[in-house]
Design an enzyme around this catalytic site. Sequence first.
Site, PDB file in Angstrom:
ATOM      1  N   GLY A 159       0.821  -1.331   0.022  1.00  0.00           N
ATOM      2  CA  GLY A 159      -0.173   0.196   0.161  1.00  0.00           C
ATOM      3  C   GLY A 159       0.983   0.984  -0.044  1.00  0.00           C
ATOM      4  CB  ALA A 160       2.580   3.086  -2.551  1.00  0.00           C
ATOM      5  N   GLY A 161      -0.101   4.272  -0.266  1.00  0.00           N
ATOM      6  CA  GLY A 161      -1.164   5.585  -0.313  1.00  0.00           C
ATOM      7  C   GLY A 161      -0.354   6.329   0.810  1.00  0.00           C
ATOM      8  CB  VAL A 181      -0.682   4.755   6.157  1.00  0.00           C
ATOM      9  CG1 VAL A 181      -0.055   3.993   7.530  1.00  0.00           C
ATOM     10  CG2 VAL A 181      -2.172   5.425   6.809  1.00  0.00           C
ATOM     11  CG  ASP A 235      -0.625   0.982  -4.145  1.00  0.00           C
ATOM     12  OD1 ASP A 235      -0.780   1.688  -3.223  1.00  0.00           O
ATOM     13  OD2 ASP A 235      -1.601   0.987  -4.970  1.00  0.00           O
ATOM     14  NE  ARG A 247     -12.301   6.012  10.645  1.00  0.00           N
ATOM     15  CZ  ARG A 247     -12.463   6.476  11.987  1.00  0.00           C
ATOM     16  NH1 ARG A 247     -13.915   6.753  12.376  1.00  0.00           N
ATOM     17  NH2 ARG A 247     -11.475   6.905  12.632  1.00  0.00           N
ATOM     18  NE  ARG A 295     -10.071   3.479  13.574  1.00  0.00           N
ATOM     19  CZ  ARG A 295     -10.343   4.627  14.483  1.00  0.00           C
ATOM     20  NH1 ARG A 295     -11.394   4.432  15.236  1.00  0.00           N
ATOM     21  NH2 ARG A 295      -9.494   5.534  14.709  1.00  0.00           N
ATOM     22  CG  ASN A 302     -10.199  -2.119   3.962  1.00  0.00           C
ATOM     23  OD1 ASN A 302     -10.088  -1.876   2.531  1.00  0.00           O
ATOM     24  ND2 ASN A 302     -10.003  -1.321   4.580  1.00  0.00           N
ATOM     25  CB  SER A 331      -5.433  -2.873   6.458  1.00  0.00           C
ATOM     26  OG  SER A 331      -4.553  -2.660   5.511  1.00  0.00           O
ATOM     27  CG  ASP A 350      -5.583   4.375  19.179  1.00  0.00           C
ATOM     28  OD1 ASP A 350      -5.926   5.288  18.432  1.00  0.00           O
ATOM     29  OD2 ASP A 350      -6.051   3.040  19.166  1.00  0.00           O
ATOM     30  NE  ARG A 355      -4.780  10.072  16.219  1.00  0.00           N
ATOM     31  CZ  ARG A 355      -5.328   9.099  15.189  1.00  0.00           C
ATOM     32  NH1 ARG A 355      -5.982   8.237  15.491  1.00  0.00           N
ATOM     33  NH2 ARG A 355      -5.102   9.469  13.871  1.00  0.00           N
ATOM     34  CG  HIS A 412      -7.698   1.479  16.079  1.00  0.00           C
ATOM     35  ND1 HIS A 412      -7.069   2.688  16.637  1.00  0.00           N
ATOM     36  CD2 HIS A 412      -7.458   1.827  14.495  1.00  0.00           C
ATOM     37  CE1 HIS A 412      -6.647   3.496  15.874  1.00  0.00           C
ATOM     38  NE2 HIS A 412      -7.041   2.968  14.481  1.00  0.00           N
TER      39      HIS A 412
HETATM   40  N1  LIG Z   1      -4.134   1.009  12.485  1.00  0.00           N
HETATM   41  C1  LIG Z   1      -4.122   2.438  12.443  1.00  0.00           C
HETATM   42  O1  LIG Z   1      -4.008   3.154  13.366  1.00  0.00           O
HETATM   43  C2  LIG Z   1      -4.577   3.396  11.145  1.00  0.00           C
HETATM   44  C3  LIG Z   1      -4.151   4.722  11.031  1.00  0.00           C
HETATM   45  C4  LIG Z   1      -4.628   5.238   9.873  1.00  0.00           C
HETATM   46  C5  LIG Z   1      -5.027   4.498   8.549  1.00  0.00           C
HETATM   47  N2  LIG Z   1      -5.359   3.267   8.710  1.00  0.00           N
HETATM   48  C6  LIG Z   1      -5.795   2.384   7.544  1.00  0.00           C
HETATM   49  O2  LIG Z   1      -4.810   2.151   6.751  1.00  0.00           O
HETATM   50  C7  LIG Z   1      -5.295   1.699   5.507  1.00  0.00           C
HETATM   51  C8  LIG Z   1      -4.629   2.702   4.568  1.00  0.00           C
HETATM   52  O3  LIG Z   1      -4.954   4.141   4.658  1.00  0.00           O
HETATM   53  P1  LIG Z   1      -4.279   5.327   3.716  1.00  0.00           P
HETATM   54  O4  LIG Z   1      -4.800   6.643   4.418  1.00  0.00           O
HETATM   55  O5  LIG Z   1      -2.642   5.054   3.358  1.00  0.00           O
HETATM   56  O6  LIG Z   1      -5.054   5.003   2.567  1.00  0.00           O
HETATM   57  P2  LIG Z   1      -4.697   5.311   0.754  1.00  0.00           P
HETATM   58  O7  LIG Z   1      -6.086   5.176   0.023  1.00  0.00           O
HETATM   59  O8  LIG Z   1      -4.019   6.571   0.808  1.00  0.00           O
HETATM   60  O9  LIG Z   1      -4.021   3.986   0.455  1.00  0.00           O
HETATM   61  C9  LIG Z   1      -4.164   2.590   0.187  1.00  0.00           C
HETATM   62  C10 LIG Z   1      -3.465   2.363  -0.752  1.00  0.00           C
HETATM   63  O10 LIG Z   1      -3.542   0.734  -0.976  1.00  0.00           O
HETATM   64  C11 LIG Z   1      -3.515   0.451  -2.124  1.00  0.00           C
HETATM   65  N3  LIG Z   1      -3.970  -0.929  -2.467  1.00  0.00           N
HETATM   66  C12 LIG Z   1      -5.564  -1.287  -2.669  1.00  0.00           C
HETATM   67  N4  LIG Z   1      -5.848  -2.607  -2.859  1.00  0.00           N
HETATM   68  C13 LIG Z   1      -4.390  -2.891  -2.800  1.00  0.00           C
HETATM   69  C14 LIG Z   1      -4.037  -4.336  -3.066  1.00  0.00           C
HETATM   70  N5  LIG Z   1      -4.663  -5.358  -3.248  1.00  0.00           N
HETATM   71  N6  LIG Z   1      -2.580  -4.442  -3.111  1.00  0.00           N
HETATM   72  C15 LIG Z   1      -1.596  -3.367  -2.857  1.00  0.00           C
HETATM   73  N7  LIG Z   1      -1.994  -2.336  -2.720  1.00  0.00           N
HETATM   74  C16 LIG Z   1      -3.628  -1.842  -2.784  1.00  0.00           C
HETATM   75  C17 LIG Z   1      -4.362   1.649  -3.017  1.00  0.00           C
HETATM   76  O11 LIG Z   1      -3.958   1.603  -4.451  1.00  0.00           O
HETATM   77  C18 LIG Z   1      -3.892   2.694  -2.052  1.00  0.00           C
HETATM   78  O12 LIG Z   1      -2.588   3.373  -2.724  1.00  0.00           O
HETATM   79  C19 LIG Z   1      -6.897   2.042   5.698  1.00  0.00           C
HETATM   80  O13 LIG Z   1      -7.522   0.959   5.687  1.00  0.00           O
HETATM   81  C20 LIG Z   1      -6.933   3.041   6.853  1.00  0.00           C
HETATM   82  O14 LIG Z   1      -8.234   3.003   7.629  1.00  0.00           O
HETATM   83  C21 LIG Z   1      -5.282   2.598  10.020  1.00  0.00           C
END
Ligand SMILES: NC(=O)c1ccc[n+]([C@@H]2O[C@H](COP(=O)([O-])OP(=O)(O)OC[C@H]3O[C@@H](n4cnc5c(N)ncnc54)[C@H](O)[C@@H]3O)[C@@H](O)[C@H]2O)c1
Length: 312
Positions: free
Chosen positions: A8-10, A12, A33, A83, A89, A96, A120, A149, A152, A176
């Site tokens: 996941g190169a989004g 986070v 990604d 979200r 969540r 997911n 995730s 958490d 924060r 969480h």
């Molecule tokens: N645990 C925590 O405390 C916490 C905190 C923040 C966010 N999150 C969760 O982390 C996740 C990511 O958040 P984000 O803000 O980076 O989202 P984002 O949309 O910026 O990034 C998610 C990335 O996942 C990629 N993706 C989707 N399906 C895929 C697959 N099958 N293989 C590889 N990559 C894939 C997407 O293309 C996207 O680039 C979310 O589920 C979010 O709720 C958890």
Amino acid sequence: MTKVTVVGAGNVGATCADVLAYREIAEEIVLVDIKEGVAEGKALDIWQKAPINAYDSRTVGSTNDYSKTANSDVVVITSGLPRKPGMTRDDLIETNAGIVKSVTENVVKHSPNAIIIIVSNPLDVMTYQAHITSKLPRTKVIGMAGILDTARYRAFLAEALDVSPKEIQAILMGGHGDTMVPLPRYTTVAGIPVTELIDADKLNEIIERTKFGGGELVKLMGTSAWYAPGAAAAQMVEAILKNQRRVFPVCIKLDGEYGIDDCYLGVPVILGRNGVEKVIELHLNEDEKALLETSRTHVKEVMTVLDNIAAK
Ligand SMILES: NC(=O)c1ccc[n+]([C@@H]2O[C@H](COP(=O)([O-])OP(=O)(O)OC[C@H]3O[C@@H](n4cnc5c(N)ncnc54)[C@H](O)[C@@H]3O)[C@@H](O)[C@H]2O)c1
């Protein structure tokens, strides 16, 4: 050589990879990604920052080619939807779960000895999904939420007391989400019990703000947070790779600890080279036990939702 994969190169995932690189936590970082070119682009961008920030860690990107991730020591899974305002969540579960399942299968195929950190959401239940898919020991498939958490909570306290956030030591437990269990009894400011420095109403206000801390940011930004979550995941990677044996709240399957079986919850652990080296059992009072039970009931309900999805 130390190698870490971030799936996941989004928001986070890219932030986590950046922290891992500039703090030289791993020698090689592979960013994966599903979106064509995104991971390659972000990995290249982080690498081009190396001469400016002066680090040696290599960053490599891949569009869904897991052969590049082979033999990673640690894998961080951040792939999945975040979200949007108005969502919980738990609303993310169906999409997911499928993503985390397929990603975990690919990860384990190429890095059978890796320790897996789930980010995730819904976090506790995605840790469950990854654990059953990977068939790895519970100590090697863990979730990141508690560090975030707690951070924060510590940040809000530092602001209220006008002291450095470094001085605030704290621990939180439970799932969480809104049922997380802050533990003021275990919160200190440079060793001073926090209750000596802040009045009960203000402390309760901070605890409530912490419970909804993720939602506060979703409302402000239209999506969930990434700087603190990415850094928190990187901190877990560091504790593992450097065998630091740091004490963090981490999501793990409980096997009888706290009188709880077969539920994935945040608890304090010692984190080292083998993943969770030990689950620390605190002597909770009756009120704290009741809060943990509420959290357990909630996570169990969402685990059942996942079981029903899997049964379809
Ligand atoms: N645990 C925590 O405390 C916490 C905190 C923040 C966010 N999150 C969760 O982390 C996740 C990511 O958040 P984000 O803000 O980076 O989202 P984002 O949309 O910026 O990034 C998610 C990335 O996942 C990629 N993706 C989707 N399906 C895929 C697959 N099958 N293989 C590889 N990559 C894939 C997407 O293309 C996207 O680039 C979310 O589920 C979010 O709720 C958890």
